[in-house]
Structure formats: structure tokens, C-alpha cells
Design an enzyme around this catalytic site. Structure first.
Site, PDB file in Angstrom:
ATOM      1  N   ARG A 174       0.767  -1.000  -0.096  1.00  0.00           N
ATOM      2  CA  ARG A 174      -0.094   0.068  -0.053  1.00  0.00           C
ATOM      3  C   ARG A 174       0.967   1.175  -0.058  1.00  0.00           C
ATOM      4  O   ARG A 174       0.559   2.196  -0.591  1.00  0.00           O
ATOM      5  CB  ARG A 174      -0.844   0.043   1.268  1.00  0.00           C
ATOM      6  CG  ARG A 174      -2.332  -0.779   1.075  1.00  0.00           C
ATOM      7  CD  ARG A 174      -2.112  -2.188   0.946  1.00  0.00           C
ATOM      8  NE  ARG A 174      -3.428  -2.673   1.062  1.00  0.00           N
ATOM      9  CZ  ARG A 174      -3.724  -3.258   2.261  1.00  0.00           C
ATOM     10  NH1 ARG A 174      -3.010  -2.959   3.327  1.00  0.00           N
ATOM     11  NH2 ARG A 174      -5.120  -3.547   2.487  1.00  0.00           N
ATOM     12  N   ASP A 203      -1.112  -6.242  -3.326  1.00  0.00           N
ATOM     13  CA  ASP A 203      -2.506  -5.642  -2.715  1.00  0.00           C
ATOM     14  C   ASP A 203      -2.972  -5.055  -3.848  1.00  0.00           C
ATOM     15  O   ASP A 203      -2.301  -4.747  -5.009  1.00  0.00           O
ATOM     16  CB  ASP A 203      -2.121  -4.894  -1.513  1.00  0.00           C
ATOM     17  CG  ASP A 203      -3.422  -5.320  -0.397  1.00  0.00           C
ATOM     18  OD1 ASP A 203      -4.539  -4.908  -1.014  1.00  0.00           O
ATOM     19  OD2 ASP A 203      -3.039  -5.576   0.479  1.00  0.00           O
ATOM     20  N   HIS A 263      -7.621  -8.665  -2.970  1.00  0.00           N
ATOM     21  CA  HIS A 263      -6.403  -7.858  -2.751  1.00  0.00           C
ATOM     22  C   HIS A 263      -5.395  -7.834  -3.969  1.00  0.00           C
ATOM     23  O   HIS A 263      -4.125  -7.889  -3.814  1.00  0.00           O
ATOM     24  CB  HIS A 263      -5.569  -7.938  -1.468  1.00  0.00           C
ATOM     25  CG  HIS A 263      -6.411  -7.645  -0.212  1.00  0.00           C
ATOM     26  ND1 HIS A 263      -6.467  -6.220   0.331  1.00  0.00           N
ATOM     27  CD2 HIS A 263      -6.966  -8.336   0.654  1.00  0.00           C
ATOM     28  CE1 HIS A 263      -7.188  -6.460   1.295  1.00  0.00           C
ATOM     29  NE2 HIS A 263      -7.599  -7.506   1.635  1.00  0.00           N
ATOM     30  N   ASP A 326      -7.525 -13.334   2.516  1.00  0.00           N
ATOM     31  CA  ASP A 326      -8.580 -12.379   3.571  1.00  0.00           C
ATOM     32  C   ASP A 326      -9.465 -11.739   2.442  1.00  0.00           C
ATOM     33  O   ASP A 326      -9.112 -11.108   1.460  1.00  0.00           O
ATOM     34  CB  ASP A 326      -7.708 -11.391   4.515  1.00  0.00           C
ATOM     35  CG  ASP A 326      -6.888 -10.598   3.804  1.00  0.00           C
ATOM     36  OD1 ASP A 326      -6.277 -11.186   2.633  1.00  0.00           O
ATOM     37  OD2 ASP A 326      -6.778  -9.578   4.222  1.00  0.00           O
ATOM     38  N   GLU A 327     -10.462 -11.526   3.168  1.00  0.00           N
ATOM     39  CA  GLU A 327     -11.462 -10.321   2.900  1.00  0.00           C
ATOM     40  C   GLU A 327     -11.910 -10.404   1.321  1.00  0.00           C
ATOM     41  O   GLU A 327     -12.158  -9.337   0.590  1.00  0.00           O
ATOM     42  CB  GLU A 327     -10.738  -8.926   3.003  1.00  0.00           C
ATOM     43  CG  GLU A 327     -10.394  -9.032   4.458  1.00  0.00           C
ATOM     44  CD  GLU A 327      -9.745  -7.535   4.752  1.00  0.00           C
ATOM     45  OE1 GLU A 327     -10.612  -6.584   5.939  1.00  0.00           O
ATOM     46  OE2 GLU A 327      -8.957  -6.909   4.477  1.00  0.00           O
ATOM     47  N   TRP A 393      -6.287 -13.344  12.599  1.00  0.00           N
ATOM     48  CA  TRP A 393      -5.857 -11.933  12.955  1.00  0.00           C
ATOM     49  C   TRP A 393      -7.205 -11.471  13.288  1.00  0.00           C
ATOM     50  O   TRP A 393      -7.264 -10.758  14.309  1.00  0.00           O
ATOM     51  CB  TRP A 393      -5.676 -11.159  11.533  1.00  0.00           C
ATOM     52  CG  TRP A 393      -6.723 -11.457  10.273  1.00  0.00           C
ATOM     53  CD1 TRP A 393      -6.977 -12.296   9.722  1.00  0.00           C
ATOM     54  CD2 TRP A 393      -7.527 -10.233   9.924  1.00  0.00           C
ATOM     55  NE1 TRP A 393      -7.863 -12.252   8.626  1.00  0.00           N
ATOM     56  CE2 TRP A 393      -8.427 -10.930   8.813  1.00  0.00           C
ATOM     57  CE3 TRP A 393      -7.589  -9.332  10.253  1.00  0.00           C
ATOM     58  CZ2 TRP A 393      -9.124 -10.215   8.217  1.00  0.00           C
ATOM     59  CZ3 TRP A 393      -8.874  -8.355   9.767  1.00  0.00           C
ATOM     60  CH2 TRP A 393      -9.488  -8.903   8.545  1.00  0.00           C
ATOM     61  N   TYR A 418      -1.754  -5.462  15.879  1.00  0.00           N
ATOM     62  CA  TYR A 418      -1.738  -4.507  14.705  1.00  0.00           C
ATOM     63  C   TYR A 418      -1.388  -3.024  15.181  1.00  0.00           C
ATOM     64  O   TYR A 418      -2.191  -2.123  15.532  1.00  0.00           O
ATOM     65  CB  TYR A 418      -3.504  -4.431  14.208  1.00  0.00           C
ATOM     66  CG  TYR A 418      -3.691  -5.443  13.125  1.00  0.00           C
ATOM     67  CD1 TYR A 418      -3.261  -6.848  13.383  1.00  0.00           C
ATOM     68  CD2 TYR A 418      -4.575  -5.329  11.991  1.00  0.00           C
ATOM     69  CE1 TYR A 418      -3.591  -7.727  12.234  1.00  0.00           C
ATOM     70  CE2 TYR A 418      -4.829  -6.221  11.289  1.00  0.00           C
ATOM     71  CZ  TYR A 418      -4.549  -7.258  11.346  1.00  0.00           C
ATOM     72  OH  TYR A 418      -4.542  -8.141  10.434  1.00  0.00           O
ATOM     73  N   ASP A 420      -0.186  -0.529  13.277  1.00  0.00           N
ATOM     74  CA  ASP A 420      -0.639   0.462  12.448  1.00  0.00           C
ATOM     75  C   ASP A 420      -1.563   1.352  13.394  1.00  0.00           C
ATOM     76  O   ASP A 420      -1.616   2.318  12.891  1.00  0.00           O
ATOM     77  CB  ASP A 420      -1.212  -0.048  11.128  1.00  0.00           C
ATOM     78  CG  ASP A 420      -2.195  -0.921  11.301  1.00  0.00           C
ATOM     79  OD1 ASP A 420      -2.250  -1.735  12.010  1.00  0.00           O
ATOM     80  OD2 ASP A 420      -3.216  -0.641  10.518  1.00  0.00           O
ATOM     81  N   TRP A 470       0.458  -2.422   8.817  1.00  0.00           N
ATOM     82  CA  TRP A 470      -0.199  -2.264   7.756  1.00  0.00           C
ATOM     83  C   TRP A 470      -0.136  -0.605   7.275  1.00  0.00           C
ATOM     84  O   TRP A 470       0.188   0.121   8.249  1.00  0.00           O
ATOM     85  CB  TRP A 470      -1.669  -2.403   7.898  1.00  0.00           C
ATOM     86  CG  TRP A 470      -1.892  -3.835   7.908  1.00  0.00           C
ATOM     87  CD1 TRP A 470      -2.302  -4.275   9.404  1.00  0.00           C
ATOM     88  CD2 TRP A 470      -2.028  -4.865   7.233  1.00  0.00           C
ATOM     89  NE1 TRP A 470      -2.596  -5.603   8.968  1.00  0.00           N
ATOM     90  CE2 TRP A 470      -2.408  -6.159   7.870  1.00  0.00           C
ATOM     91  CE3 TRP A 470      -1.787  -4.854   5.784  1.00  0.00           C
ATOM     92  CZ2 TRP A 470      -2.758  -7.316   7.428  1.00  0.00           C
ATOM     93  CZ3 TRP A 470      -2.126  -6.272   5.044  1.00  0.00           C
ATOM     94  CH2 TRP A 470      -2.425  -7.327   6.078  1.00  0.00           C
TER      95      TRP A 470
HETATM   96  C1  ACM Z   1      -6.142  -8.153   7.266  1.00  0.00           C
HETATM   97  O1  ACM Z   1      -6.043  -7.252   8.096  1.00  0.00           O
HETATM   98  N1  ACM Z   1      -6.901  -8.207   6.471  1.00  0.00           N
HETATM   99  C2  ACM Z   1      -5.643  -9.505   7.347  1.00  0.00           C
END
Ligand code: ACM
Ligand code: ZN
Length: 741
Positions: A174, A203, A263, A326-327, A393, A418, A420, A470
Site C-alpha cells: 500500500r 495488494d 487484494h 483474506d477479505e 487475525w 496490529y 498500524d 499495515w
Molecule cells: C487483514 O488485516 N485483512 C489480514
């Protein structure tokens, strides 16, 4: 003077630090705390004639140690392979030391010198990092330090880590950070005996590794934005080889991540045929999680993924390859004839099962190259074989479920790792990811990566834990320009600030035996660690100084402040002004009229690193039972006899799906407040509402609203909109509170 009242107000739970109260000889201030330390009599002092003795295997560790010592002391420390009976630092492999595992070491110092022995190279390197911490903090200087006796105590240390995976994840996808920063970050990790860099390289907003077969991945996918706003970058294959080798010499493995199936928009922008629709996209310049996935149904996708995996495996020798997972949102797969045909052909239940199939295909391909896959916790629920490693996570239960079913597990829970997120949301704190609560130093320290309820055999599946840095949120906001740091290289300094000292907490969680972990003692040892960071030139977050107030019989109040940093100073004010690096130096206790008049900051030895101020907070506990404050209303800002919509930002406060209560509490004004409805929005979507009439004033009725939030997305903004008004006019004031049920 008989009735002394003493009370302590701590900015957070910092014990009053003491440097003098240790028994002699003082135990060294080491982080992470070793398994065992036995003090002896005497000292060893480094002189111009000290040499480092190492054979060819140990040589890289010896050279790294020699460079650091030479930088700090100002003359060259020689590395030789000829043993020397005195005034030497020996690095020696000894395969017969089997009780210290693959990364353990023994360090013995005496008047004659230092001997570090270990069964493997990893242990020798770890031993050198402990040795550096035995010297005064200035040993971390990059320039010759003056007025230092390079003396360490005589002692014996036997040490080995609690977990095999002690990691950091760096999101350079990112926000691109250049090779020099990555090498510097590896130095920071090595100093904490962290041994795994999870490199988040691909990503939606960027692709960062040169792939020879697909040059557009970096030509297009490596950059975004137009004109002066254009930014980005990538690592050439040569850069990657350098990074991998630099890491290896420091006992760090680079575990690369190829994100799939989601991503992936940077890759899709480069090669549109990778997605289901084939539509042309641009690399997004703001935080964005695309619902375009790699198409699972087209053969061309598989050819691409195999080619990419081939080149990744050539570049990265790690046994484990992270494949993301993920996601993923499935609307594109639902509408895709190729994906639907694949689901039919394989007799799969749905699109989630298609992700499970895709993950297994990737796993099988990588297995032919001797690799194991690792993925975010979603891959467990999508369905994978139990040889796949899982990284919990968000879904805490995934840790137990994975480990009890035989999956290797690396813990990366948002609540503890995390980084960040900022450490606090105090006034003056740097901004950070807003979709999560702050992760304090204590949150980063006080947790156990091994979930309870596992059998001893299953516990072995917990490989360890990592911090996650992140960059998805901070790059798009003015976070970097907000920071008051005296260095132009703000992105790098910002990442360091977020990393330190929480990486030290993670290092101790993952290295030190659990029974030796102690947060108070960790903070005491951090006083030296902050000094090390200062001399190394790494940016970090200084803790707020702790302050004690005493009041004598006559009511005179005295403030006593303690610096959290060895060699640092305190600056203070008593007139309510925010203390700065050039406010008066605190030397002796200060008399004040009331406690809230005393503000103090900690300043590091270099004068550049400054903490947030110690401030006595008005303790408004009145409404605490209604949860946390999300906002307030004031006279003239509400409807006058007619409902007006007011909005409150609850991003980070609504931080998971569930039921929340929002309560309106009147505090003043001539009118009560009437409420008609309360709604919760996720970005632009209405996700919960409670429509009923309530009021709060001299009396209150039905003034709590219950919101059932079923939808939750990471990174999303949450807002509350309420229809409110004064019953007879708009002179009303109060606070709005939010509580998770
Ligand atoms: C994540 O924070 N999407 C792994
Ligand atoms: Zn498709």
C-alpha cells in the site's frame, strides 16, 4: 507534618522507575529477557586490542558485531579465525550443546573476554545481540561515542526462544518503502531477536516485486496517481536477493506474501484478463478493498499464478509462502460464467468453497517445490487441508480450531499485534488506523499467543506470533504531514514510531519464558532500551513521564516527576502551556497550586524525541456505565421543535459485529432533548436502526437506542445519525454514549 497525604496519578500503569535500587552486581537490562542469567564477579572491558574470533561459519555474525562496535567506539575491531587466550570475543559453534534448541546460545563473560557458543549460526547471532545490550547504550551509535567505558559485567547467560516464529509484517504494497528502509527495518528486528519478516508485497494498491514474465505488474501495478501525486516503486529481483541475504546474516527469514484471490487489483490493472470481467482498472490511489478477484475459472489465471509462484520461489528460499486469502467478496465470482462453470464441474457448494478449492490448488503447486502455504484465518473457513498454516487475525477462535486440527498457526490478532494503530488516542498522539481500538504497550505485552484449552501436543502447532504494520490507512490521510518530528524522512520515521517500543513487547512475548514475563519489569528495562533506540537513530514513541503528587498538612502540593528514559530529561510547565523541548528542565520537585497546573514531557538524550505530556485528566466518571462517549450536542446545534439529523463518527468504536446501545444524556440548558430515531451507517450503507421516541432532561424516558450491527468490514467508516430536537426550543446540551452489549 504528621498528616501526609500521598497520591499517585500515573499516565498509564508505569511504576516509578528506579535505576539505583538494584543489588550488586546489577542484573543487566536486557530485552527480551533471557531464559537464565547468572551474575559473577568482575568485568570485561573492550580495548583497542580486543579481537573477535570466528570461523568461516560464524564470520557473518562476527562482521556485523565488529561493524557495530567499531562504529560506536571509533576504532576498528578486528575479526580473526586465530584463537586467542585473552582479550577476545569468541563466537564458536558447538553441536554438542543440544539443550538450547536451534536458536539458543550460551554467553560467558569474564575478565578475560567473552565466549558465545551455540549449536547453530542462529544462536551465535542471537548471542551477539545480547552482548551488544550488555554494553552501555551508546554502543548502538553510528558515530564514535565519547566518555564511555566499554565495560560489561561478568556473567553467564543461557538462552533460547519460546517460539520459532517471532515476526513483523511490513506492508510495502500500500505504501512503498525503499530497499534502504527495509534493510534498516531488518536491523531493528535483529536487535530484538525477531526472526521472520512477513513481506506484504502485493495488494489492491500496489505490486512491488519485479516478475520477469509479467513486466507490467511493476510498470503499471507499482505506481499510482497522476502528475505530482504519482507515487510508488518496486524491488528488482536483484534488490530482493540483497534483502534476503542481508536478512539471512541476521537470522531473519523473509516470508513473502502473494495475495489471492482478493487484494489483487494492482495485478488486474496490469493484466485485466486476470479478473472475471476483464474490465480495465487503474491502481487505486486511496484505501480501497476491491471486489475484483482473480478469476478462479479461467485457465489463463492459473498459468499466471504458476509463473508468479515460480519466480517467487526462486527469489525467496523460505519454507513457508503466504498466500493471503483474506477479505474476499464473492459478487464477481457469482456473476462469472467461468467461475460458475468451475463450481458446477467440481460439484462445489458455493463461492466460498471455490476459494477453498483455489487455495488447495495453490497449496499443491507449492508443495511440488517443497513449500508450505500460510494464509489469513479466512482460508480455514473456506476449507483447506490441515497441512496449511493459518494466521488468525480477526477470528480469534480460528487459533484454537486450527491448532486443535493440526494446522501450524502464527498469531496476528488485531487487539495485540496490529501496530498500524496508535498506542493511545490521547491528545497529541500520532494518528493511525482508525478502524481498530488503540493497541497500547500493555495490550502488545500482556497476552499469550498460545490459546487455552489445547493439549500439550496441540500447543506445539502454535509457531509463534508477529506484529502487523499495515500502511493501508495512513498513506492516504495527512498522517505523515501531521507529525511533529524533526526529520524529513517522515514515512520511515512514522513506521519506526509505530514499531517501537511495541516490537520490544512482541519480542519478549515470543522469546522470554512465560513465567519470566512481567510488564512492570519490562518497563523498567525499557528505560535502557529507549536510550539504545536514541543512539541507533531509530524513531520511537517515548512514554509519558510518571508523576507523583504529595500534599502536606498545610495543603501545599508538590509534583515529583520521573523520566522513563535513561539519560533523558524532563521539561515542564505550571501555567497550563503545553511543555516543549525548550520548556524549563525539571530538576527538583515542583510546588503547584493544583495538580492540573503541572504538565511534563519526557525528552530523550538527543533532545529530538519528546513524549506526549503528562496531564491530569478531568475524571468524569458520571456516565461511565453507559460506555464511551461518542459525541455531544450543544445548544443551537439541534432541531428547534422539529427533528434535525446530527452525525457522530464511531469508526473504531464500532469495531466488530454485535449489538450496541446508544444513550443520550442531558447535562444542561433550558430544554430537554427529544430523539426520534438512531441509525448506524457503514460507509454509505444503513446497517442498523432503532426508531422510537425518547427524551432526556430533568427526567428521561426511553433514551437508550439498541442497534444490531450485523455487517462489519475492516477499514470501513462507521457513523451514527440521530434525529434530535429540543421540545420547546434548541437550548439543550448533553453527551452521547456508546456501549457494546
Ligand atoms: C487483514 O488485516 N485483512 C489480514
Ligand atoms: Zn471468474
Amino acid at each position: 507534618m504528621r498528616s501526609f497525604v500521598t497520591f499517585v496519578i500515573c499516565a498509564f500503569l508505569v511504576p516509578v522507575l528506579s535505576f539505583a535500587a538494584e543489588k550488586s552486581p546489577a542484573a543487566p537490562l536486557l530485552i527480551p529477557e533471557p531464559q537464565s542469567v547468572t551474575m559473577a564477579d568482575g568485568t570485561f572491558t573492550l580495548t583497542e586490542n580486543t579481537v573477535i574470533v570466528a570461523d568461516s561459519v560464524a564470520k557473518p555474525a562476527a562482521e556485523i558485531l565488529a561493524n557495530q562496535l567499531s562504529n560506536a567506539i571509533g576504532y576498528r575491531v578486528a575479526v580473526t579465525d586465530k584463537s586467542s587466550s585473552s582479550n577476545a570475543i569468541h563466537l564458536r559453534l558447538d553441536a554438542s550443546i543440544t539443550h538450547l534448541g536451534t536458536e539458543g546460545y550460551r554467553l560467558i563473560s569474564s575478565g578475560n573476554g567473552v565466549e558465545i557458543t551455540a549449536p547453530q549460526y542462529a544462536g551465535l547471532f542471537n548471542g551477539t545481540q545480547t552482548l551488544l545490550q550488555l554494553f552501555p547504550a551508546k554502543v548502538y551509535s553510528q558515530r564514535p561515542a565519547t566518555n564511555v567505558a566499554w565495560t560489561i559485567p561478568a556473567l553467564k547467560i543461557e538462552d533460547q526462544p519460546r517460539y520459532a516464529w517471532r515476526g513483523m509484517m511490513l506492508d510495502v504494497a500500500r505504501y512503498f518503502m525503499d530497499k534502504e528502509f527495509v534493510l534498516r527495518y531488518l536491523d531493528i528486528m535483529a536487535a530484538h531477536k525477531l526472526n521472520t519478516l512477513h513481506f506484504h508485497l502485493t495488494d489492491d494498491c500496489g505490486w512491488r516485486v519485479e516478475i520477469k514474465k509479467y513486466p507490467l505488474l511493476t510498470e503499471i501495478g507499482g505506481f499510482r496517481g497522476e502528475g505530482p501525486a504519482r507515487q510508488g516503486g518496486f524491488y528488482t529481483q536483484q534488490d530482493i536477493r540483497e534483502i534476503v541475504a542481508y536478512a539471512k546474516a541476521r537470522n531473519i527469514e523473509i516470508v513473502p506474501e502473494i495475495e489471492l484471490p482478493a487484494h489483487a487489483l494492482a495485478a488486474i490493472a496490469a493484466y485485466p484478463w486476470l479478473s472475471c470481467t476483464g474490465k480495465q482498472h487503474v491502481v487505486p490511489a486511496v484505501h480501497f478493498i476491491s471486489d475484483d478477484l482473480y478469476c478462479a475459472g479461467k485457465e489463463s489465471t492459473w498459468k499466471f499464478l504458476h509463473d508468479v509462484m515460480d519466480e517467487f520461489c526462486e527469489l525467496f528460499p523460505s519454507k513457508i509462502i503466504h498466500i493471503g486469502g483474506d477479505e474476499a467478496k464473492f459478487n464477481k465470482w457469482k456473476a462469472c460464467p467461468h467461475c460458475q462453470a468451475k463450481i458446477k464441474e467440481l460439484g462445489l457448494k458455493n463461492e466460498k468453497a471455490l476459494q477453498g478449492w483455489m487455495t488447495t490448488q495453490v497449496e499443491e503447486y507449492l508443495r511440488t517445490k517443497g513449500r508450505i502455504i500460510l494464509g489469513w484465518d479466512e482460508i480455514l473457513r473456506a476449507g483447506v487441508s490441515n497441512t496449511a498454516a493459518i494466521m488468525p487475525w480477526y477470528d480469534k477462535k480460528a487459533a484454537f480450531d486450527s491448532a486443535s486440527n493440526g494446522h501450524p498457526v502464527v498469531m496476528a490478532l488485531t487487539r495485540h499485534t496490529y501496530i498500524d494503530t496508535p498506542e493511545t488516542r490521547d491528545l497529541g498522539e500520532v494518528p493511525g488506523a482508525t478502524w481498530l481500538p488503540a493497541v497500547s504497550l500493555s495490550d502488545a505485552y500482556n497476552w499469550n499467543p498460545t490459546p487455552s484449552g489445547l493439549t500439550p501436543e496441540q500447543e506445539k502447532n502454535i509457531l509463534g506470533a508477529q506484529g502487523c504494520l499495515w500502511s493501508d490507512m495512513f498513506l492516504h490521510k495527512p498522517f505523515l504531514t501531521n507529525m511533529a518530528i524533526l526529520d524529513e524522512n517522515r514515512a520511515a520515521r512514522y513506521l519506526e514510531y509505530l514499531t517501537l517500543p511495541r516490537a520490544a513487547a512482541l519480542a519478549e512475548v515470543t522469546w522470554t519464558p512465560r513465567e519470566k514475563q512481567n510488564f512492570d519489569d519490562f518497563q523498567r528495562r525499557l528505560s535502557r532500551q529507549y536510550a539504545r533506540y536514541t543512539y541507533a537513530g531509530w524513531h520511537y514513541r517515548l512514554p509519558i513521564p510518571s508523576v507523583t503528587f504529595t500534599r502536606d498538612g498545610g495543603g501545599k502540593i508538590t509534583a515529583t516527576a520521573t523520566t522513563p528514559v535513561e539519560g533523558g530529561t524532563l521539561r515542564y510547565t505550571t501555567d497550563g502551556a503545553w511543555p516543549l523541548a525548550y520548556s524549563p528542565v525539571y530538576q527538583n520537585p515542583v510546588t503547584v497550586e493544583k495538580e492540573s497546573n503541572f504538565l511534563a514531557v519526557a525528552v530523550a538524550p538527543d533532545g529530538k524525541h519528546i513524549s506526549l505530556p503528562f496531564i491530569v485528566k478531568a475524571a468524569d466518571q458520571r456516565f461511565a456505565k453507559y460506555g464511551e462517549k461518542i459525541g455531544e450536542w450543544k445548544s443551537r446545534q439541534i432541531g428547534n421543535k422539529k427533528a434535525k439529523i446530527v452525525e457522530f463518527d464511531v469508526t473504531g468504536k464500532i469495531n466488530q459485529a454485535g449489538t450496541y446501545e446508544i444513550t443520550f444524556l442531558y447535562t444542561g440548558g433550558t430544554q430537554r432533548l427529544d430523539i426520534d430515531s438512531v441509525e448506524v451507517y457503514l460507509n454509505q450503507d444503513l446497517v442498523a436502526k432503532d426508531v422510537h421516541h425518547g427524551f432526556t432532561g430533568g427526567q428521561a424516558q426511553n433514551n437508550t437506542y439498541t442497534l444490531k450491527v450485523d455487517r462489519y468490514e475492516t477499514g470501513a467508516a462507521f457513523k451514527v445519525r440521530a434525529a434530535i430536537y429540543g421540545d420547546e426550543g434548541d437550548d439543550s446540551n448533553g453527551v452521547v454514549m456508546l456501549k457494546k452489549k
